[in-house]
Design an enzyme around this catalytic site. Structure first.
Site, PDB file in Angstrom:
ATOM      1  N   ASP A  41      31.003  -6.562 -12.234  1.00 21.90           N
ATOM      2  CA  ASP A  41      30.043  -7.595 -11.827  1.00 21.90           C
ATOM      3  C   ASP A  41      30.694  -8.532 -10.816  1.00 21.90           C
ATOM      4  OD1 ASP A  41      27.353  -9.100 -12.844  1.00 21.90           O
ATOM      5  OD2 ASP A  41      28.923 -10.551 -12.320  1.00 21.90           O
ATOM      6  N   TYR A  46      31.145 -15.413  -5.144  1.00 22.37           N
ATOM      7  CA  TYR A  46      32.537 -15.365  -5.609  1.00 22.37           C
ATOM      8  C   TYR A  46      33.517 -15.108  -4.457  1.00 22.37           C
ATOM      9  CZ  TYR A  46      30.142 -14.292 -10.091  1.00 22.37           C
ATOM     10  OH  TYR A  46      29.310 -14.278 -11.181  1.00 22.37           O
ATOM     11  N   LYS A  71      25.255 -10.164  -6.218  1.00 21.30           N
ATOM     12  CA  LYS A  71      24.181 -11.171  -6.307  1.00 21.30           C
ATOM     13  C   LYS A  71      24.031 -11.908  -4.990  1.00 21.30           C
ATOM     14  CE  LYS A  71      25.961 -12.011 -10.970  1.00 21.30           C
ATOM     15  NZ  LYS A  71      27.420 -11.972 -10.757  1.00 21.30           N
ATOM     16  N   HIS A 104      20.891 -14.907  -7.421  1.00 24.97           N
ATOM     17  CA  HIS A 104      21.898 -15.556  -8.277  1.00 24.97           C
ATOM     18  C   HIS A 104      21.347 -16.787  -9.011  1.00 24.97           C
ATOM     19  CE1 HIS A 104      26.548 -15.890  -8.563  1.00 24.97           C
ATOM     20  NE2 HIS A 104      25.987 -16.298  -9.674  1.00 24.97           N
TER      21      HIS A 104
END
Ligand code: A2P
Length: 274
Positions: A41, A46, A71, A104
């Site tokens: 994931d 990120y 996402k 997200h």
């Protein structure tokens, strides 16, 4: 490893490896795949998709054996940005499809209505390059709106769930709609491992506190994506299919729920505000 069926016709491994705040995502992903994880994931937010892709290739595990999620980041909700940044994610990851693409955060205050973002996600699904589409951090109102407007139900809602924030009402709603729940921050970012009830159950089963909490999530039927950079902790977090919590153990863990007070991040109606 249990696989949960998605409404897209594909299936998701119930235990995956989270990469949020990973200090060395390439090495963590490669070692996670060596340990046996087959579900990774990540997210545009990120800023580690390139490293995640490197970790996948370094592991030697074939692409088609891995369930890969990314996402859509909050600034990219406008339809043209969804298309552009999805292509960029594929390039960074070094893949030609993802197994799951999620919005997200809903950002209901944004200039782009998330219903229009969802319509664009449906186009990506129809292109075959996102095998399934879903959302993250959507509450019931948000879900109702996108489903009513498009007739397309998200395959997954990835939401905050851990023992002090069990999020049961929303989980129940998702279950009724056939939406698979993925629990993010399943260990409460590691802070819930020292709770006395967790420690007591762990000692009795001769298991780690993390294994007990992960087992609680699995027995509740959710997908779970603990993050760990440490190969030994990755290994023990993965070793949760050979023991079972009793109904009394489950009740004791359920009793840790503190409702809204247990939430660790801003409410989804507020997250992403300036
Ligand atoms: P580390 O990466 O050093 O293992 P969450 O998934 O709820 O966000 O929790 C992630 C946090 O929990 C990270 O800080 C991670 O640290 C820590 N963690 C993950 N697995 C374990 C474990 N088995 N024992 C202790 N801490 C853990």
């Amino acid at each position: 490893m249990e696989l949960l069926q998605l409404n897209s016709g594909t299936a998701i491994p119930q235990l995956g490896l989270g990469t949020s705040k990973s200090g060395e995502p390439d090495r963590a992903v490669a070692s996670g795949l060596e340990v046996g994880y087959r579900h990774i994931d990540t997210a545009q937010m990120y800023q580690n998709e390139t490293a995640v892709g490197e970790g996948i290739r370094a592991s030697g595990v074939p692409r088609d054996e891995i369930f890969l999620t990314t996402k859509l980041h909050n600034p990219h909700h406008a339809p043209e940005d969804v298309h552009r940044t999805f292509e960029e994610s594929l390039q960074r990851l070094g893949v030609d499809y993802v197994d799951l693409f999620l919005i997200h955060w809903p950002m209901p205050f944004d200039k782009t209505d998330y219903v229009d973002t969802w319509r664009t996600m449906i186009e990506l699904r129809d292109s075959g390059r996102a095998r399934a589409i879903g959302v993250s951090n959507f509450v019931q109102d948000h879900l109702d709106r996108i489903i009513e407007a498009t007739g397309v139900t998200p395959a997954v809602n990835q939401i905050e769930v851990h023992p002090t924030f069990a999020n049961n009402e929303l989980r129940q709603y998702c279950r009724e709609r056939g939406i698979v729940v993925t629990a993010w921050s399943p260990l409460g970012k590691g802070d819930e491992l020292d709770l006395p009830a967790v420690r007591e159950i762990a000692e009795r089963h001769d298991r780690t506190p993390a294994q007990v909490i992960l087992r609680w999530h699995l027995q509740r039927g959710d997908v779970v994506i603990p993050k760990s950079d440490n190969p030994e902790r990755q290994r023990s977090n993965f070793d949760v299919f050979s023991f079972e919590l009793s109904p009394n153990d489950m009740d004791a863990l359920d009793a840790l729920d503190r409702g809204e007070d247990g939430r660790r991040s801003p409410h989804p109606n507020d997250f992403g505000k300036e």
